[in-house]
Design a protein around this motif. Structure first.
Motif, PDB file in Angstrom:
ATOM      1  N   ASP A  78     -21.629   2.586 -35.242  1.00 45.14           N
ATOM      2  CA  ASP A  78     -22.984   3.077 -35.437  1.00 45.14           C
ATOM      3  C   ASP A  78     -23.467   3.917 -34.275  1.00 45.14           C
ATOM      4  OD1 ASP A  78     -23.110   1.975 -37.881  1.00 45.14           O
ATOM      5  OD2 ASP A  78     -23.939   0.077 -37.171  1.00 45.14           O
ATOM      6  N   ASN A  79     -24.621   4.549 -34.506  1.00 48.56           N
ATOM      7  CA  ASN A  79     -25.263   5.368 -33.485  1.00 48.56           C
ATOM      8  C   ASN A  79     -24.304   6.356 -32.858  1.00 48.56           C
ATOM      9  OD1 ASN A  79     -27.680   4.172 -33.870  1.00 48.56           O
ATOM     10  ND2 ASN A  79     -27.339   2.610 -32.308  1.00 48.56           N
ATOM     11  N   GLY A  80     -23.539   6.995 -33.653  1.00 45.74           N
ATOM     12  CA  GLY A  80     -22.635   7.974 -33.083  1.00 45.74           C
ATOM     13  C   GLY A  80     -21.964   8.756 -34.180  1.00 45.74           C
ATOM     14  N   VAL A  81     -20.827   9.256 -33.862  1.00 49.68           N
ATOM     15  CA  VAL A  81     -20.131  10.065 -34.852  1.00 49.68           C
ATOM     16  C   VAL A  81     -19.446   9.168 -35.872  1.00 49.68           C
ATOM     17  CG1 VAL A  81     -19.671  12.198 -33.663  1.00 49.68           C
ATOM     18  CG2 VAL A  81     -18.314  10.186 -33.131  1.00 49.68           C
ATOM     19  N   HIS A  82     -19.154   9.749 -36.997  1.00 47.25           N
ATOM     20  CA  HIS A  82     -18.383   9.060 -38.013  1.00 47.25           C
ATOM     21  C   HIS A  82     -17.053   8.639 -37.423  1.00 47.25           C
ATOM     22  CE1 HIS A  82     -19.031   8.810 -42.425  1.00 47.25           C
ATOM     23  NE2 HIS A  82     -20.223   9.131 -42.000  1.00 47.25           N
ATOM     24  N   GLU A 122     -27.771  14.611 -40.078  1.00 49.34           N
ATOM     25  CA  GLU A 122     -27.452  13.910 -38.831  1.00 49.34           C
ATOM     26  C   GLU A 122     -28.105  14.607 -37.625  1.00 49.34           C
ATOM     27  OE1 GLU A 122     -23.279  14.006 -37.572  1.00 49.34           O
ATOM     28  OE2 GLU A 122     -23.444  11.850 -37.191  1.00 49.34           O
ATOM     29  N   ARG A 143     -24.679   7.424 -44.745  1.00 48.69           N
ATOM     30  CA  ARG A 143     -25.103   6.374 -43.815  1.00 48.69           C
ATOM     31  C   ARG A 143     -26.613   6.187 -43.842  1.00 48.69           C
ATOM     32  NH1 ARG A 143     -22.714   8.635 -38.515  1.00 48.69           N
ATOM     33  NH2 ARG A 143     -22.993  10.514 -39.734  1.00 48.69           N
ATOM     34  N   GLN A 174     -27.826   3.624 -38.925  1.00 48.84           N
ATOM     35  CA  GLN A 174     -26.398   3.731 -38.606  1.00 48.84           C
ATOM     36  C   GLN A 174     -26.125   5.010 -37.798  1.00 48.84           C
ATOM     37  OE1 GLN A 174     -24.625   3.315 -42.505  1.00 48.84           O
ATOM     38  NE2 GLN A 174     -25.070   1.128 -42.606  1.00 48.84           N
ATOM     39  N   VAL A 175     -27.184   5.788 -37.574  1.00 51.46           N
ATOM     40  CA  VAL A 175     -27.028   7.065 -36.864  1.00 51.46           C
ATOM     41  C   VAL A 175     -27.889   7.137 -35.606  1.00 51.46           C
ATOM     42  CG1 VAL A 175     -27.330   9.571 -37.093  1.00 51.46           C
ATOM     43  CG2 VAL A 175     -26.376   8.265 -38.981  1.00 51.46           C
TER      44      VAL A 175
END
Ligand code: SF4
Ligand code: SF4
Ligand code: FES
Lengths: 154, 330
Positions: free
Chosen positions: A140-144, B77, B153, B157-158
């Motif tokens: 999470d909180n980042g790139v795929h 995103e 997502r 989750q981002v």
């Protein structure tokens, strides 16, 4: 790659029957593959389907659910409840792409060490044949974490 | 604060349907209070603004941003990161942002299947079978469109999310009361709930708000509500064999659907403490089945032809497994 693949199986056991069966298998030196990690619950009725989802999402290749034989649950009807949950869960997981062979329900009494050991060997072989599940470790909180499709190539 | 002294407000839509925006406009006269207290600086559906205008704003200069929609592509995103930087309070607004919702159901399909449905299926007029290209050469130079991601997502989750507001869409009276609360906070008359809270909803389940009677009755058959013979308007739908998602769904709507004679399909997402929404429903449905025989149970389960759709209609992207294998496997 599948040749060296050692499946990770999470096994949920009931305190009154299958956990003792596993214990008996141990004391009687009955061999079964070390791929299964047993988790003891008080009863198969304690099995919340989210435990199974969590197991698969965190790297399990298969899940074995065990409990007392029908009519022998120490909390009366809970193993029937486990049976109904299991059947519905297996259908749901199949839609996610998790093959029915990766999740099993087995009844084993405290005296059935040999039977449980056999069932463990069986699921390990079945899952080995299916190959690794490799569910993504979502980050999470980042790139795929999973590589992005290069759509032009599709 | 802006030139006119009012705190700034933004609303953005990513992968969503636009229903959340309509729900906000549906708050009636409250919109006047809202206008008196906020300056809208960015709201693509309601006013013209460019991303570069937002980029030019100082960080943290927007007090409140309501974000609806899931993160489906690179543009979603990037804007999520941008608005996170510019906002003090970022609210995941509505089911898509909090748990994926209907756009998140595409997490059961491969990218190719999604593109097929969008561009080649019966609903699209596309005789030349054109597909969008990420990069196209034009006389003026190369132009590009944002990359499509293999899975959708949720907002958290981002980027970090301060509050979650569930619902598809959130009920207008719940939106009005949240706006009221924020205004009271601005006036020093109230304090904000703890960060990470779910706002504009209760903590228990839809069943708790539902007036239908529950008698621990078991069923031999699941059935679509339309096929129900002699529906009993006072009895729990699940106990009449209608797959109702009330037992796992967060209260907040006032149990609208079961009161209107329809099953709850789960648009308010998981109730407090529910780790996996679908898992909770599997338990709930399994416990009303009146059988101990595996074959009979299987036959009863045939009455739920699409269990994953039933149990994860709104919550797939927010679930423990998040996506079917087709969406991510090579
Ligand atoms: S299952 Fe549905 S009909 Fe039954 S009490 Fe809950 S919300 Fe009402
Ligand atoms: S009853 Fe269920 S589906 Fe209907 S509005 Fe409420 S939460 Fe949504
Ligand atoms: S006590 Fe063993 S399954 Fe219930």
């Amino acid at each position: 790659m599948t040749e060296n693949f050692e499946p990770v199986i999470i096994g949920f056991t009931c305190n009154w029957c299958s956990y003792r069966a596993a214990d008996l298998a141990g004391t009687a030196r009955i061999k079964y593959p070390p791929n299964v990690r047993l988790i003891r619950m008080m009863c198969s009725g304690r099995l919340d389907p989210s435990f199974v989802m969590k197991a698969f999402s965190e790297g399990a290749d298969g899940v074995l659910i065990t409990g007392c034989h029908p009519g022998e649950c120490h909390y009366l009807e809970q193993n029937y409840k486990a049976l109904r949950r299991f059947l519905l869960m297996r259908r749901t997981l199949a839609q996610f792409g998790i093959e029915p062979g990766r999740v099993k329900l087995v009844w084993a009494s405290a005296a059935e060490g040999v039977r449980l050991a056999n069932e463990i060997s069986k699921i390990v072989e079945e899952v080995r044949a299916l190959g690794p599940l490799n569910w993504p470790k979502w980050k999470d909180n980042g790139v795929h974490k999973i590589a992005l499709h290069e759509l032009e190539e599709v | 604060m802006s030139a006119n002294g009012k705190p700034k407000f933004a609303m953005y839509w990513a992968a969503s349907c636009g229903g959340c925006e309509i729900a906000v406009l549906n708050i009636g006269e409250k919109i006047l209070d809202f206008d008196a207290n906020f300056e809208v600086v960015f709201w693509p559906v309601a006013m013209d603004a460019k991303y570069k205008d937002v980029e030019a704003m100082p960080d943290q200069s927007i007090l409140l941003t309501l974000w609806n929609g899931g993160i489906r592509n690179k543009e979603n995103e990037e804007i999520a990161h941008l608005l996170r930087r510019k906002s003090q309070i970022l609210v995941a607004f509505g089911s898509c942002a909090t748990e994926g919702c209907i756009p998140g159901l595409a997490n059961f399909s491969s990218t190719e299947e999604i593109f097929h449905a969008a561009y080649d299926s019966i609903s699209s007029e596309n005789p030349e079978k054109l597909r969008p290209q990420y990069r196209t050469q034009m006389p003026e130079g190369e132009i590009s469109i944002p990359e499509f991601y293999p899975t959708l997502r949720t907002l958290d989750q981002v980027v970090k999310v301060d509050y979650y507001m569930p619902g598809c869409p959130p009920e207008s009276h719940q939106i009005a009361s949240v706006i009221d609360l924020v205004i009271q906070v601005l006036q020093g008359k109230a304090t904000l709930p703890p960060a990470g809270s779910v706002i504009g909803a209760g903590i228990s389940t839809v069943c708790d708000d539902c007036p239908r009677q529950r008698n621990v009755k078991l069923v031999k058959k699941f059935t679509r509500i339309q096929a129900l013979q002699n529906p009993d308007p006072t009895l729990c739908l699940l106990e009449q064999g209608v797959p109702c998602n009330g037992p796992a769904t967060r209260q907040g709507c006032g149990a609208l659907c079961p009161q209107a004679g329809a099953q709850c399909i789960g648009c308010y997402g998981p109730a407090e403490g529910v780790i996996d929404y679908g898992a909770r429903l599997i338990s709930a449905f399994a416990s009303v089945i009146d059988s101990t025989d595996p074959d009979e149970i299987e036959a009863i389960l045939d009455g739920i032809p699409d269990p994953a759709g039933q149990f994860y209609r709104f919550n797939l992207a927010g679930s423990l497994l998040r996506a079917g294998m087709k969406s991510w496997s090579r």
